[in-house]
Design a protein around this motif. Structure first.
Motif, mmCIF file in Angstrom:
data_model
loop_
_atom_site.group_PDB
_atom_site.id
_atom_site.type_symbol
_atom_site.label_atom_id
_atom_site.label_comp_id
_atom_site.label_asym_id
_atom_site.label_seq_id
_atom_site.Cartn_x
_atom_site.Cartn_y
_atom_site.Cartn_z
ATOM 1 N N PRO A 1 -12.914 14.086 3.198
ATOM 2 C CA PRO A 1 -12.100 14.746 2.174
ATOM 3 C C PRO A 1 -10.657 14.240 2.195
ATOM 4 C CG PRO A 1 -12.680 16.289 3.937
ATOM 5 C CD PRO A 1 -13.364 15.001 4.237
ATOM 6 N N THR A 2 -10.128 13.992 1.004
ATOM 7 C CA THR A 2 -8.758 13.477 0.891
ATOM 8 C C THR A 2 -7.872 14.340 -0.010
ATOM 9 O OG1 THR A 2 -9.403 12.022 -0.929
ATOM 10 C CG2 THR A 2 -9.489 11.098 1.305
ATOM 11 N N ASP A 3 -8.437 15.381 -0.595
ATOM 12 C CA ASP A 3 -7.635 16.256 -1.460
ATOM 13 C C ASP A 3 -6.448 16.802 -0.696
ATOM 14 O OD1 ASP A 3 -9.338 15.860 -3.570
ATOM 15 O OD2 ASP A 3 -10.378 17.777 -3.363
ATOM 16 N N GLY A 4 -5.300 16.795 -1.321
ATOM 17 C CA GLY A 4 -4.093 17.325 -0.700
ATOM 18 C C GLY A 4 -3.346 16.314 0.155
ATOM 19 N N ALA A 5 -3.788 15.049 0.142
ATOM 20 C CA ALA A 5 -3.068 14.016 0.904
ATOM 21 C C ALA A 5 -1.658 13.860 0.331
ATOM 22 C CB ALA A 5 -3.819 12.699 0.853
ATOM 23 N N THR A 6 -0.683 13.726 1.229
ATOM 24 C CA THR A 6 0.731 13.680 0.844
ATOM 25 C C THR A 6 1.324 12.315 1.165
ATOM 26 O OG1 THR A 6 0.863 16.002 1.458
ATOM 27 C CG2 THR A 6 2.948 14.834 1.163
ATOM 28 N N PRO A 7 1.936 11.638 0.174
ATOM 29 C CA PRO A 7 2.546 10.332 0.436
ATOM 30 C C PRO A 7 3.579 10.405 1.559
ATOM 31 C CG PRO A 7 2.455 10.741 -1.916
ATOM 32 C CD PRO A 7 2.080 12.036 -1.231
ATOM 33 N N VAL A 8 3.572 9.370 2.421
ATOM 34 C CA VAL A 8 4.520 9.349 3.534
ATOM 35 C C VAL A 8 5.906 8.888 3.077
ATOM 36 C CG1 VAL A 8 2.726 9.064 5.274
ATOM 37 C CG2 VAL A 8 3.840 7.037 4.332
ATOM 38 N N LEU A 9 5.968 8.150 1.983
ATOM 39 C CA LEU A 9 7.249 7.749 1.402
ATOM 40 C C LEU A 9 7.414 8.426 0.045
ATOM 41 C CD1 LEU A 9 7.272 3.877 2.067
ATOM 42 C CD2 LEU A 9 8.611 5.626 3.265
ATOM 43 N N SER A 10 8.621 8.813 -0.267
ATOM 44 C CA SER A 10 8.885 9.388 -1.587
ATOM 45 C C SER A 10 8.645 8.317 -2.653
ATOM 46 C CB SER A 10 10.334 9.870 -1.672
ATOM 47 O OG SER A 10 11.219 8.746 -1.664
ATOM 48 N N ASP A 11 8.516 8.743 -3.903
ATOM 49 C CA ASP A 11 8.344 7.785 -4.994
ATOM 50 C C ASP A 11 9.480 6.773 -5.009
ATOM 51 O OD1 ASP A 11 6.074 9.185 -5.711
ATOM 52 O OD2 ASP A 11 6.991 10.172 -7.451
ATOM 53 N N VAL B 1 0.826 -1.210 0.000
ATOM 54 C CA VAL B 1 0.000 0.000 0.000
ATOM 55 C C VAL B 1 0.856 1.254 0.000
ATOM 56 C CG1 VAL B 1 -2.043 -1.037 1.082
ATOM 57 C CG2 VAL B 1 -0.238 -0.119 2.528
ATOM 58 N N ARG B 2 0.395 2.227 -0.756
ATOM 59 C CA ARG B 2 1.000 3.560 -0.760
ATOM 60 C C ARG B 2 0.157 4.411 0.182
ATOM 61 N NH1 ARG B 2 4.110 6.934 -4.607
ATOM 62 N NH2 ARG B 2 5.119 8.318 -3.109
ATOM 63 N N VAL B 3 0.746 4.838 1.270
ATOM 64 C CA VAL B 3 0.024 5.568 2.316
ATOM 65 C C VAL B 3 0.298 7.065 2.181
ATOM 66 C CG1 VAL B 3 -0.225 5.860 4.810
ATOM 67 C CG2 VAL B 3 0.070 3.571 3.842
ATOM 68 N N ALA B 4 -0.757 7.846 2.381
ATOM 69 C CA ALA B 4 -0.636 9.305 2.311
ATOM 70 C C ALA B 4 -1.313 9.928 3.528
ATOM 71 C CB ALA B 4 -1.287 9.830 1.031
ATOM 72 N N ALA B 5 -0.704 10.985 4.034
ATOM 73 C CA ALA B 5 -1.256 11.717 5.175
ATOM 74 C C ALA B 5 -2.300 12.715 4.684
ATOM 75 C CB ALA B 5 -0.142 12.449 5.919
ATOM 76 N N LEU B 6 -3.449 12.712 5.347
ATOM 77 C CA LEU B 6 -4.460 13.722 5.036
ATOM 78 C C LEU B 6 -3.928 15.087 5.480
ATOM 79 C CD1 LEU B 6 -7.727 11.912 6.229
ATOM 80 C CD2 LEU B 6 -6.738 11.967 3.933
ATOM 81 N N PRO B 7 -4.359 16.180 4.835
ATOM 82 C CA PRO B 7 -3.877 17.500 5.228
ATOM 83 C C PRO B 7 -4.143 17.829 6.696
ATOM 84 C CG PRO B 7 -5.082 17.624 3.155
ATOM 85 C CD PRO B 7 -5.267 16.235 3.684
ATOM 86 N N ALA B 8 -5.242 17.301 7.221
ATOM 87 C CA ALA B 8 -5.599 17.490 8.634
ATOM 88 C C ALA B 8 -6.430 16.287 9.063
ATOM 89 C CB ALA B 8 -6.403 18.776 8.815
ATOM 90 N N PRO B 9 -6.352 15.902 10.331
ATOM 91 C CA PRO B 9 -7.191 14.794 10.803
ATOM 92 C C PRO B 9 -8.670 15.118 10.619
ATOM 93 C CG PRO B 9 -5.508 15.340 12.427
ATOM 94 C CD PRO B 9 -5.476 16.429 11.390
ATOM 95 N N VAL B 10 -9.443 14.079 10.321
ATOM 96 C CA VAL B 10 -10.882 14.227 10.150
ATOM 97 C C VAL B 10 -11.560 13.316 11.165
ATOM 98 C CG1 VAL B 10 -12.836 13.908 8.589
ATOM 99 C CG2 VAL B 10 -10.640 14.725 7.688
ATOM 100 N N GLU B 11 -12.445 13.885 11.968
ATOM 101 C CA GLU B 11 -13.179 13.104 12.953
ATOM 102 C C GLU B 11 -14.638 12.993 12.526
ATOM 103 O OE1 GLU B 11 -12.509 14.742 16.859
ATOM 104 O OE2 GLU B 11 -10.479 13.907 16.927
ATOM 105 N N VAL B 12 -15.163 11.773 12.684
ATOM 106 C CA VAL B 12 -16.564 11.512 12.369
ATOM 107 C C VAL B 12 -17.173 10.753 13.542
ATOM 108 C CG1 VAL B 12 -16.157 11.446 9.872
ATOM 109 C CG2 VAL B 12 -16.127 9.323 11.182
#
Length: 193
Positions: free
Chosen positions: A161-171, A130-141
């Protein structure tokens, strides 16, 4: 947006979030159809679970600080917190225990946990890269009754919302990790032929 979450041990979610691993080993939850996990979704939010005592004994000692951090960051009752998104880049079903054990350096489970999970009900484990990405901010539901239970997949009522999620590992780092997973499984498969 994401509407599906994947339940996983909080400590493993933390290891994925920190780029310490990029594989998920999965057997399946009790509530899975026919008792077996199926890789139904290619993209999902990580939903940390905190209720299994084996988390502490089932992980390698170097992950214990991650477990403590995950517990400290646990949201209050009645709330789910999403911080990371995962995209599946490869799925393999491992049918030989030696092949599963060969992945030892690539995940946080102990060898005993791998053995137990491998042999539960019927032999085998799924290996999801899996390629994991951090959400721009935590989301609570809000937590809902239909999200509970021993199941892998949770269909969320609300879009996250997941727009702007940044991969935790480089390519480059992710490609190297993926190549190592593939090489380990291929090499181990060839050695047992």
């Amino acid at each position: 947006m994401a509407t599906v979450a994947f339940k996983e041990w909080a400590v493993i979610c933390r290891a994925l979030a920190e780029g310490r691993q990029a594989v998920i080993l999965r057997k399946g939850g009790i509530a899975e159809t026919a008792g077996e996990f199926r890789p139904e979704h290619e993209r999902f939010l990580l939903l940390p679970t905190h209720f299994h005592e084996q988390h502490r004994t089932g992980i390698k000692s170097e992950l214990l600080p991650l477990l403590d951090a995950a517990e400290a960051d646990r949201p209050g009752g009645g709330v789910l917190r999403f911080t990371h998104l995962a995209e599946v880049t490869a799925v393999r079903k491992v049918s030989e225990l030696d092949h599963a054990l060969a992945l030892d350096g690539l995940h946080g489970w102990t060898a005993d946990t791998v053995r137990q999970r491998f042999h539960y009900r019927s032999p085998g484990l799924f290996v999801l890269t899996v390629r994991v990405a951090a959400l721009p901010a935590p989301v609570e539901v809000p937590e809902r009754p239909e999200y509970a239970g021993c199941k892998t997949w949770v269909e969320l009522v609300d879009d996250v919302p997941t727009d702007g999620a940044t991969p935790v590992l480089s390519d480059t780092a992710f490609a190297a990790y993926s190549a190592k997973v593939n090489a380990t499984l291929i090499a181990d498969s060839n050695s047992s032929s």
